[in-house]
Design an enzyme around this catalytic site. Structure first.
Site, PDB file in Angstrom:
ATOM      1  CG  HIS A  84       9.130 -74.772 106.778  1.00 32.46           C
ATOM      2  ND1 HIS A  84       9.551 -75.649 107.757  1.00 32.46           N
ATOM      3  CD2 HIS A  84       8.030 -74.161 107.279  1.00 32.46           C
ATOM      4  CE1 HIS A  84       8.734 -75.575 108.794  1.00 32.46           C
ATOM      5  NE2 HIS A  84       7.803 -74.687 108.543  1.00 32.46           N
ATOM      6  CB  CYS A  85      15.170 -75.075 105.772  1.00 34.56           C
ATOM      7  SG  CYS A  85      14.527 -76.687 105.334  1.00 34.56           S
ATOM      8  CB  ILE A  86      15.909 -69.930 105.052  1.00 28.01           C
ATOM      9  CG1 ILE A  86      14.749 -69.563 104.121  1.00 28.01           C
ATOM     10  CG2 ILE A  86      16.910 -70.868 104.374  1.00 28.01           C
ATOM     11  CD1 ILE A  86      15.187 -68.762 102.892  1.00 28.01           C
TER      12      ILE A  86
END
Length: 332
Positions: free
Chosen positions: A319-321
């Site tokens: 999700h962070c990327i």
């Protein structure tokens, strides 16, 4: 092309942050390169990114930014994948969730971008690297490149991973993150909440107390809880009372049980088990990093517990990327 900046506020103009589960135009990602985040020349990380990009590209366009020294690698690895557009852009790292624009839309389906100030998750107080100017400039660069009119919330500090919307006026955050001294220390909780409502078109902000245990982003909400549809959310959970996450998740659950959303609905909360086996940085991983002076160095020990190890070694997760672009036409 520079982004055109709106002089108003999203909520005043009828714009709001849609739910992540709503239809997308595409997804923004950044090809990994930073040696302090991705060990051994980012070889394993790029393999993982490629697999993620390939999977997302099956259903929507993926916009992949790459710096001048990473561009050739991105083209070589990704040029055979349909629905992928590679473009040149300099960034400090690859966390598109936090440095790409947050997108808002209106009832007519028009889409605009929001630019926050990015300070590497804490600035001089506890930021993870000493220089973040390129990351901070990326959101407006992308908005200009793709023709999205932008709202500039600077100098308000916020990351995309620290907010989650149900698309119907409710935004969820954690106090651990948004009230961190490294974000907006001169603002009160009420002032921060007002800013969120203005720029995300929200009517209600739900404040969870905690993020995931030992999270180096100071407790981003996207690691602990997320809306899956209006009135319904998943919460990271463990039944192991000896796990340090247990008390944190339990406290969050009590808040969610007693909260209602912007529409006055009680929330249905699904417990999402965290992995029983912890994921650790090992000695051999540590040898592959190259840290610059002032950068927050990694150490042998626990990382956020999700099964995506080569992404986790950089300090985050899938999700962070990624940062979604909602379906709709750019609004000028």
């Amino acid at each position: 092309m520079e982004a055109k900046i709106s002089t108003g506020l999203p909520r005043e103009d009828g714009f709001y942050m849609p739910g992540e589960f709503e239809p997308h135009r595409g997804c923004i990602m950044i090809w990994p390169e930073r040696p302090g985040s991705w060990p051994y020349g980012a070889k394993a990380a790029r393999f993982a990114f490629k697999n993620i990009i390939s999977a997302i590209a099956e259903s929507e366009e993926v916009f992949v930014a790459a710096g001048k020294t990473a561009y050739e690698s991105a083209v070589s690895e990704l040029s055979g994948i349909e629905n992928v557009r590679i473009f040149k852009a300099e960034t400090d790292d690859a966390w598109a969730r936090d440095v790409a624009p947050t997108f808002v839309k209106n009832a007519a389906g028009e889409v605009r971008a929001v630019n926050w100030t990015f300070n590497a998750w804490g600035g001089e107080y506890n930021g993870l690297y000493p220089s973040w100017k390129k990351d901070d400039a990326f959101a407006l660069f992308f908005a200009g490149m793709e023709g999205y009119k932008a709202y500039d919330a600077a100098p308000f500090v916020l990351e995309g991973g620290s907010i989650h919307s149900d698309g119907e006026g409710t935004v969820m955050v954690t106090g651990e993150c948004l009230l961190s001294p490294g974000r907006n220390p001169r603002m009160t909780k009420d002032e921060i909440e007002k800013k969120l409502k203005e720029y995300l078109g929200a009517e209600k902000v739900i404040w969870l107390p905690n993020g995931i245990y030992n999270d180096e982003t100071d407790g981003h909400v996207d690691n602990i809880c997320a809306f899956i549809r209006p009135g319904e959310a998943v919460l990271a959970w463990t039944d192991d009372e000896n796990d340090p996450q247990y008390a944190l998740s339990k406290e969050n659950l009590e808040v969610l049980k007693n909260e209602t959303d912007a529409k006055g609905r009680s929330l249905t909360v699904h417990k999402l088990p965290i992995p029983e086996k912890h994921v650790f940085i090992k000695e051999e991983d540590l040898k592959g990093y190259e840290f610059e002076e002032g950068e927050d160095e990694r150490e042998v020990g626990e990382v956020i517990q999700i099964p995506a190890r080569d992404i986790l070694l950089g300090g985050g997760n899938i999700h962070c990327i990624t940062q979604q672009i909602p379906a709709g036409e750019p609004s000028l």
